[in-house]
Scaffold this active site. Structure first.
Site, PDB file in Angstrom:
ATOM      1  CB  SER A 185       6.921  -5.680   2.105  1.00 39.23           C
ATOM      2  OG  SER A 185       5.550  -5.612   1.818  1.00 39.23           O
ATOM      3  CG  HIS A 202       5.976  -6.024  -3.194  1.00 38.50           C
ATOM      4  ND1 HIS A 202       6.206  -4.797  -2.626  1.00 38.50           N
ATOM      5  CD2 HIS A 202       5.817  -6.892  -2.161  1.00 38.50           C
ATOM      6  CE1 HIS A 202       6.180  -4.909  -1.304  1.00 38.50           C
ATOM      7  NE2 HIS A 202       5.942  -6.174  -0.993  1.00 38.50           N
TER       8      HIS A 202
END
Length: 686
Positions: free
Chosen positions: A543, A661
């Site tokens: 990320s 995610h």
């Protein structure tokens, strides 16, 4: 060594002029995931990865270490308490309720695998009502994090409400009696311009058993489309608190309403803080006082006290002042004592501690014994008060546990352990201090085998953003790597929250290069002290941490042998146009702004790939259902590196479907970790 040929990727002439500056984007066509050209390229990358990833190591050992399971901090409501637990063979944690008292039994309330045996459904959030009779919970499917809200009758397990969609990241604030709750919901996409369906949140009041069409909008009209909202109701139902922050900005506006003086569907909201560059939260005490947790005029945070009738900063009185070294993270009040106390959670250079203070004066009168030097999370008390508190604890070799503190005796005891018995390898953990490029001292946790010295194959991990702290925690991947003979280092870079809000801001917006400099300096320290060598050093991040390692490999390619770059942001000129990117411009800056454009173009990894450079072996791992960071970042960067690199190590892409995610099943986590460690081991000589 002959490198395998890469799938063909067309380079297009697509320079764009922004702020009088040409910006190249030769792989913009990869932004369309549904085009035949993109699909063909992804198939070619999948074939390449499959050939590169065999034979795989680590899978069995990581799975074994994850058989520890996990356990969550309990939430006490009425005569019940609620908690999560994952047993050794479960893919997801299950959410339970237990009746208190002698002979109290526990029951599973929500088992994601019972809802969906494929393992693709995740439990995103839970909130019991104040009496413990109803449970609001949110689930999503396939990693898209598009939470759908339901309400369950705790006694029977019957669904009494839902599905209510568009509830991503929604808090649930129950009113007493369980007849209504406040929540946050996005406006329907049919009412919004194209591309804005992830934004435009509002706060609503919902009455259980009625149509959402009848929900009353309480707050959010006319404010910024990227705002996130927090909402809570005090234990006695007296006070409503609403918080608003622009995206992920480290500041919030704050309002309160007296629900005894105005109706729940028309609360008379009064400003506590507005237009102030600080984060503040309120807790309404059982003693009638208002406790304020704030970093206003205190970057490491403080606790103030005031009367709820005068909640503004001018009436605040310091109770627990800011500490010169430790960051104040949490607190709880224990008042069923002759001398009521406040427990205060801190992180001191990323290591957790809890101190005990007199509730009336703030005087420090003791500390809560902790099992070791690790991470403490979520100090929980009974809403009605008491003398005991519960908190989570973990460190590098300890799976999650729940500890119970008794303020009458001052003792901490184990309340619940992760249910699986695991043979954890012995490791040596040390915290070192090194100096960054500008002379700033930075800390790093180094986990290594107990026998022998370096140099060894080493993974350097970092994040450095959004004020998130990298603290010690049980990790099957870290333990498997160290057990195999490697070293794992975790750097507490600027941009994180380990040293407070000033530390965060020293690594955001125009200061972002500090984060990368801290990371390079960590690598240089590991090499200079004999821990590793450039030929044995891998870097890893996901990320915002994927952005970190993307910048690191383009700025200092000679310093690293291998890179794991997961769910990354890499095209920083166009990041705002995809996923939740528009909510992050308060962290990174905006390319629409000339100054922000200069910052972003200065380090944007995709735009700093140069032909003829020997880049490290690089593995990109991305997730097709990721609605935060679109996989296009890694796709474009992968194509650029495959075109440009003269290095002997491969540039490969692991593109995974039906995950996103965040949360995923254990087996999916095992496969990802094993593939990542196998790649890094192969290219660092482990």
């Amino acid at each position: 060594m002959t490198r395998e040929p890469y799938p063909t990727a067309r380079r297009a002439e697509s320079d764009e002029i922004l702020h009088d500056t040409p910006v190249a984007d030769p792989y913009r066509w990869l932004e369309d995931p549904d085009s035949p050209e993109t699909q063909g390229w992804l198939l070619g990358q999948a074939d390449l990865f499959k050939r590169q990833s065999e034979p795989q190591r680590f899978r069995d050992r990581i799975a074994e270490l994850l058989r520890s399971g996990s356990v969550g901090v309990p939430a006490w409501r009425g005569t019940r308490h609620f908690f999560s637990r994952r047993t050794p063979d479960q893919e997801h944690a299950v959410y339970y309720v237990a009746d208190d008292g002698a002979g109290g039994t526990e029951r599973a309330l929500i088992d994601p695998m019972a809802l969906d045996p494929s393992g693709l459904t995740t439990l995103d959030a839970v909130q019991p009502d104040k009496e413990g009779r109803l449970l609001a919970y949110q689930i999503s499917v396939g990693g898209n994090e598009e939470s759908v809200l339901y309400v369950m009758d705790v006694a029977t397990g019957a669904q009494v409400e839902g599905p209510i969609d568009r509830c991503r990241y929604s808090p649930i604030a129950w009113l007493p009696g369980g007849e209504a709750f406040y929540y946050v919901r996005r406006l329907p996409s049919t009412e919004l311009p194209e591309g804005e369906s992830q934004f435009h949140r509002r706060v609503y009041l919902h009455r259980v058993g009625t149509s959402t069409e009848d929900d009353v909008m309480i707050f959010g009209e006319g404010l910024k489309m990227t705002n996130y909202y927090g909402v809570s109701v005090s234990r006695d139902g007296h006070w409503l608190q609403i918080s608003a922050s622009e995206g992920t900005a480290p500041r919030n506006d704050l309002w309160v309403a007296d629900l005894t003086a105005s109706p729940p569907d028309r609360p008379d909201l009064q400003v506590v803080q507005e237009g102030v560059d600080a984060q503040t939260g309120l807790s309404f005490g059982r003693d009638g006082k208002l406790y304020v947790h704030t970093d206003r005029d205190a970057p490491r945070a403080r606790i103030c006290v005031t009367d709820p009738a005068t909640p503004g900063a001018e009436a605040w009185r310091d109770l627990i002042p800011e500490d010169a070294e430790a960051v104040l993270s949490d607190f709880a009040i224990l008042d069923d004592l002759d001398r009521p106390v406040m427990l205060v959670g801190w992180t001191r250079h990323a290591i957790s501690e809890i101190t005990v203070h007199d509730l009336a004066t703030g005087e420090r009168i003791g500390e809560v014994p902790a099992p070791g030097l690790g991470s403490i999370g979520g100090i929980a008390e009974r809403p009605e008060g008491g003398y005991e508190a519960w908190f989570g604890y973990t460190d590098n070799t300890t799976p999650p546990t729940i500890q119970r503190y008794d303020a009458r005796t001052g003792e901490t005891t184990l309340w619940a352990a992760s249910p699986g018995a695991v043979d954890v390898p012995p490791v040596r953990t040390s915290q070192v201090v090194y100096r960054s490029k500008d002379g700033t001292d930075v800390r790093m946790l180094v986990i290594s085998p107990v026998d022998g010295d370096g140099p060894r194959p080493t993974i350097l991990y970092g994040y450095g953003g959004f004020g998130l702290s990298m603290t010690p925690g049980y990790s099957a991947s870290v333990l498997a790597w160290v057990e195999a003979g490697g070293v794992y280092a975790i750097a507490n870079l600027r941009g994180g929250g380990e040293e407070g809000e000033d530390w965060h801001r020293a690594g955001m917006l125009g200061n972002k290069q500090n984060v990368f400099d801290d990371f390079h300096a960590a690598a240089e320290h590991l090499i200079a002290t004999g821990v590793t060598t450039p030929e044995q050093l891998a870097i890893s991040g996901g990320s915002n941490g994927g952005l970190l390692v993307g910048a690191a490999l383009t700025q200092r390619p000679e310093l690293y042998a291998a890179v794991s770059c997961s769910a990354p942001l890499l095209d920083m000129i166009r990041y705002e146009q995809f996923g939740l990117g528009a909510t992050w411009n308060v962290e990174y800056g905006s390319a629409a702004d000339p100054e922000g454009f200069g910052w972003l173009l200065g380090y944007s990894p995709y735009h700093h790939v140069r032909e003829g450079v020997a880049y490290p072996a690089t593995l990109f791992t991305v997730f097709q259902s990721d609605t935060r960071v679109h996989p296009l970042h890694a796709w474009k960067m992968c194509a650029a590196l495959q075109h440009a690199s003269t290095g002997a190590g491969p540039i490969v892409l692991r593109n995974e479907t039906e995950v996103g995610h965040g949360a995923r099943s254990v087996s999916r986590s095992v496969e990802l970790s094993a593939d990542t460690l196998t790649f890094l081991a192969r290219h660092t000589g482990l």
